[in-house]
Design an enzyme around this catalytic site. Sequence first.
Site, short mmCIF file in Angstrom:
data_model
loop_
_atom_site.label_atom_id
_atom_site.label_comp_id
_atom_site.label_asym_id
_atom_site.label_seq_id
_atom_site.Cartn_x
_atom_site.Cartn_y
_atom_site.Cartn_z
CB SER A 19 -13.00 -0.62 4.22
OG SER A 19 -12.67 -1.66 3.32
CD GLU A 21 -8.31 2.50 -2.67
OE1 GLU A 21 -8.10 1.39 -2.12
OE2 GLU A 21 -7.89 2.79 -3.81
CG ASP A 113 1.88 1.45 -10.71
OD1 ASP A 113 1.97 0.21 -10.61
OD2 ASP A 113 0.80 2.05 -10.74
CG PHE A 223 -7.42 1.55 -13.72
CD1 PHE A 223 -6.21 2.24 -13.73
CD2 PHE A 223 -7.79 0.91 -12.55
CE1 PHE A 223 -5.40 2.29 -12.61
CE2 PHE A 223 -6.99 0.95 -11.42
CZ PHE A 223 -5.79 1.65 -11.46
CG HIS A 273 -11.33 -1.80 0.08
ND1 HIS A 273 -11.08 -1.00 1.18
CD2 HIS A 273 -10.68 -1.21 -0.96
CE1 HIS A 273 -10.31 0.01 0.83
NE2 HIS A 273 -10.06 -0.08 -0.48
P1 FAD Z 1 3.74 -6.21 -4.65
O1 FAD Z 1 2.54 -6.93 -4.16
O2 FAD Z 1 4.88 -6.04 -3.75
O3 FAD Z 1 4.26 -6.90 -5.96
C1 FAD Z 1 3.35 -7.19 -7.03
C2 FAD Z 1 4.09 -7.99 -8.09
O4 FAD Z 1 5.06 -7.16 -8.71
C3 FAD Z 1 4.85 -9.17 -7.53
O5 FAD Z 1 4.13 -10.34 -7.66
C4 FAD Z 1 6.09 -9.24 -8.36
O6 FAD Z 1 5.89 -10.16 -9.39
C5 FAD Z 1 6.22 -7.90 -8.96
N1 FAD Z 1 7.34 -7.21 -8.40
C6 FAD Z 1 7.37 -6.54 -7.23
N2 FAD Z 1 8.59 -5.99 -7.05
C7 FAD Z 1 9.33 -6.34 -8.11
C8 FAD Z 1 10.66 -6.10 -8.52
N3 FAD Z 1 11.51 -5.37 -7.76
N4 FAD Z 1 11.09 -6.59 -9.70
C9 FAD Z 1 10.24 -7.35 -10.46
N5 FAD Z 1 8.96 -7.61 -10.13
C10 FAD Z 1 8.53 -7.13 -8.99
N6 FAD Z 1 -0.46 2.44 -6.18
C11 FAD Z 1 -0.12 3.70 -5.79
O7 FAD Z 1 0.80 4.30 -6.37
N7 FAD Z 1 -0.77 4.31 -4.76
C12 FAD Z 1 -1.77 3.71 -4.07
O8 FAD Z 1 -2.34 4.30 -3.14
C13 FAD Z 1 -2.14 2.38 -4.44
N8 FAD Z 1 -3.11 1.71 -3.76
C14 FAD Z 1 -3.40 0.41 -4.12
C15 FAD Z 1 -4.34 -0.29 -3.37
C16 FAD Z 1 -4.68 -1.61 -3.69
C17 FAD Z 1 -5.69 -2.35 -2.84
C18 FAD Z 1 -4.05 -2.23 -4.82
C19 FAD Z 1 -4.45 -3.63 -5.20
C20 FAD Z 1 -3.11 -1.55 -5.56
C21 FAD Z 1 -2.76 -0.24 -5.23
N9 FAD Z 1 -1.78 0.48 -5.93
C22 FAD Z 1 -1.45 1.78 -5.54
C23 FAD Z 1 -1.12 -0.11 -7.11
C24 FAD Z 1 0.25 -0.75 -6.79
O9 FAD Z 1 1.14 0.22 -6.29
C25 FAD Z 1 0.78 -1.34 -8.08
O10 FAD Z 1 0.01 -2.41 -8.50
C26 FAD Z 1 2.27 -1.70 -8.07
O11 FAD Z 1 2.68 -1.96 -9.40
C27 FAD Z 1 2.61 -2.91 -7.22
O12 FAD Z 1 2.62 -2.59 -5.88
P2 FAD Z 1 2.22 -3.76 -4.83
O13 FAD Z 1 2.50 -3.31 -3.46
O14 FAD Z 1 0.90 -4.25 -5.16
O15 FAD Z 1 3.34 -4.80 -5.27
#
Ligand code: FAD
Length: 301
Positions: A19, A21, A113, A223, A273
């Site tokens: 896949s 991205e 983020d 990064f 991916h």
């Molecule tokens: P989650 O998996 O939900 O959480 C990651 C960690 O953050 C958890 O283990 C926890 O410790 C901590 N955490 C989560 N919520 C809280 C909270 N409320 N308080 C304290 N700690 C907390 N970012 C973008 O903006 N746009 C994108 O399109 C994008 N695509 C991505 C694709 C992939 C495959 C990956 C790996 C990352 C991507 N990201 C993207 C980055 C991602 O948004 C960031 O890493 C963000 O900081 C965490 O989002 P997550 O869904 O991975 O978090």
Amino acid sequence: MLPLAHRPSRQASCPIKVSFEFFPPKTDEMEATLWSSIERLAPLDPHFVSVTYGAGGSTRERTHATVSRLVRETQLKPAAHLTCVAATKDEVDNVVRSYWDAGVRHVVALRGDPVGGLGTAYEPHPDGYRRTCDLVAGIKSVGDFEVSVSAYPEKHPEAASLDADIDVLQQKVDCGADRAITQFFFDNDVYFRYLDRVRARGINIPIIPGIVPVQNFKQTANFAAKTGASIPAWLAARFEGLDNDVETRKLIAAAVAAEQVIDLVDRGVNEIHFYTMNRADLVYAICRLLGLRNQAERVAA
Ligand code: FAD
């Protein structure tokens, strides 16, 4: 490890799913680069192609426009990234509904983020989805979407421990996540150790390795530092002294990524991916090394 020339075509023995991205383009020039990359990579018949969502929802329209164009003009199956940042639940649900109406059936659900940037505290929107698992459940309640989520073999920088991070993955799976895509990594042992820990917890969804071909070492290292991915010393050494030598850097990047994916495949991985950075050349070459062929070549064979 067999030298490349003596290896059977991987495609022949066990089909490898890939896949790709992409990120939504900002300018006409970037748009042209993106679509020529899509045209180059599409004949490899990827499992899906995903389009990222800018920090703070900054690319909401551009992500939507790119994904919708993929549906309208290609046979590819697009996945739209979506975050919880700076939006109410209603706003997010409306975006999800508009994807459904546009024919999109796969969303990559992310927390996103913090609005203040990496390193600052994350504040959920008061009326928004608080956690990614809530977003996953929300998306599933809008329609029968396939939902992918993130996974962090070296732990997310905000997670207290790798186990705490795996707890978060578990919550996302419990809310319906179908697959996880990992943050990029360069040491495959890190991925396999993570996989062991995830499986030991009873998490059985596919954990797809995310691979970044190093188009620009400095950029990748910066990064990586922000996202908690480590840069092995051997990798830095390979790019040392090449800041002004684009051609050699490109050859090394192709070799490094090829070594990495071939090792993953040799160790049983059959889905990869690629973070393409909207550039096709390295990814296309690596896919060829994996045995993938254009549709026309497959038909002729
Ligand atoms: P989650 O998996 O939900 O959480 C990651 C960690 O953050 C958890 O283990 C926890 O410790 C901590 N955490 C989560 N919520 C809280 C909270 N409320 N308080 C304290 N700690 C907390 N970012 C973008 O903006 N746009 C994108 O399109 C994008 N695509 C991505 C694709 C992939 C495959 C990956 C790996 C990352 C991507 N990201 C993207 C980055 C991602 O948004 C960031 O890493 C963000 O900081 C965490 O989002 P997550 O869904 O991975 O978090």
